[in-house]
Design an enzyme around this catalytic site. Sequence first.
Site, PDB file in Angstrom:
ATOM      1  N   TRP A 124       0.713  -1.240   0.033  1.00  0.00           N
ATOM      2  CA  TRP A 124      -0.037  -0.039   0.018  1.00  0.00           C
ATOM      3  C   TRP A 124       0.934   1.291   0.161  1.00  0.00           C
ATOM      4  CZ3 TRP A 124      -0.424   3.919   3.445  1.00  0.00           C
ATOM      5  CH2 TRP A 124      -1.529   4.859   3.399  1.00  0.00           C
ATOM      6  N   SER A 153       3.545  -7.233   1.627  1.00  0.00           N
ATOM      7  CA  SER A 153       2.515  -6.717   2.509  1.00  0.00           C
ATOM      8  C   SER A 153       1.226  -6.863   1.676  1.00  0.00           C
ATOM      9  CB  SER A 153       2.792  -5.257   2.654  1.00  0.00           C
ATOM     10  OG  SER A 153       1.898  -4.771   3.725  1.00  0.00           O
ATOM     11  N   LEU A 154       0.366  -5.806   1.574  1.00  0.00           N
ATOM     12  CA  LEU A 154      -1.073  -5.778   0.696  1.00  0.00           C
ATOM     13  C   LEU A 154      -0.840  -6.571  -0.472  1.00  0.00           C
ATOM     14  CD1 LEU A 154      -4.039  -5.288   0.323  1.00  0.00           C
ATOM     15  CD2 LEU A 154      -3.230  -3.010  -0.516  1.00  0.00           C
ATOM     16  N   LEU A 159       6.979   3.604  10.024  1.00  0.00           N
ATOM     17  CA  LEU A 159       6.521   2.213  10.583  1.00  0.00           C
ATOM     18  C   LEU A 159       7.264   1.183   9.635  1.00  0.00           C
ATOM     19  CD1 LEU A 159       2.540   2.942  11.252  1.00  0.00           C
ATOM     20  CD2 LEU A 159       4.475   2.612  12.873  1.00  0.00           C
ATOM     21  N   PHE A 194       3.503   6.364   7.644  1.00  0.00           N
ATOM     22  CA  PHE A 194       3.638   4.841   7.264  1.00  0.00           C
ATOM     23  C   PHE A 194       5.263   4.360   6.771  1.00  0.00           C
ATOM     24  CE2 PHE A 194       2.933   1.603   3.865  1.00  0.00           C
ATOM     25  CZ  PHE A 194       2.528   0.568   4.859  1.00  0.00           C
ATOM     26  N   HIS A 204       9.829  -3.920   8.408  1.00  0.00           N
ATOM     27  CA  HIS A 204       8.626  -4.440   7.421  1.00  0.00           C
ATOM     28  C   HIS A 204       8.960  -4.244   5.788  1.00  0.00           C
ATOM     29  CE1 HIS A 204       4.382  -5.201   6.259  1.00  0.00           C
ATOM     30  NE2 HIS A 204       4.234  -3.971   5.508  1.00  0.00           N
ATOM     31  N   ASP A 262       9.686  -6.598  12.325  1.00  0.00           N
ATOM     32  CA  ASP A 262       8.691  -5.795  11.540  1.00  0.00           C
ATOM     33  C   ASP A 262       7.581  -5.149  12.725  1.00  0.00           C
ATOM     34  OD1 ASP A 262       6.146  -5.237  10.113  1.00  0.00           O
ATOM     35  OD2 ASP A 262       6.691  -7.087   8.746  1.00  0.00           O
TER      36      ASP A 262
END
Length: 243
Positions: A11, A68-69, A133, A130, A219, A191
């Site tokens: 994302w 991820s997504l 993160l 984001f 991540h 992560d």
Amino acid sequence: MRNKLILLPGWGLGSLPLEVLAEALRRLDEHLLVEIEPLPELDSGDCREWLLELDERLPPYTWLGGWSLGGMLASELAALRGERCCGLLTLASNPCFVAHDEWPHGMPEATFNEFYQGCQDNPAATLKRFSLLCSQGAADPRALARQLNMAAPHASAEQLLAGLQVLASFDSRDAIQRYAGPQLHLFAGGDALVPAEVAEALLTLQPDIEVGLLEEGSHAFPLERPHEVAAAIDAFLTEVRDD
């Protein structure tokens, strides 16, 4: 096409988190065709619409993977295609990104709702958050976050919010259980978005898959540690071919 791997990004951050990994994979195996395909640019948060567009756009009889997504979508698409998918690879991909009673290994719903509201109010600031993160747990998190944020594409607020809706509602547990082809799922111990415990939970969910855990890494470990990740993927692909 059986020597082709299609990778789907996550994302908001575009293809950068996968580009160095893709190049590392090409260098390890000159016969492997690696392509990064963008996610659907839809204003709809309906998961089915995203999957239908991907199924229409991507050629069959390839390996499917994603970060991820992108890994969540690849899992569902692999199950949808069945024998028309050669295998599945996911990177830092949680079957359920938002935690619930049946899957507590995700982001708390209240935290996600706050993040979603932040994206409504200030998409640029939310993407920056984001990136931070994604980089937590990295050897140099500030440099990695800056790299991620600077390369993020300029998606519309509607598209970003639609992606978050897909992320929140997606549940690829059944897809991982249904897909009978070879699967490799990689995670990182540092992560901040997908807890390392997901690796063990996946094996409980579906014992007949390969799961790997990098003890350290964020991540964004495909960008942070591309050669190590590429080596793990290459070893898995070689093992599948030899069987």
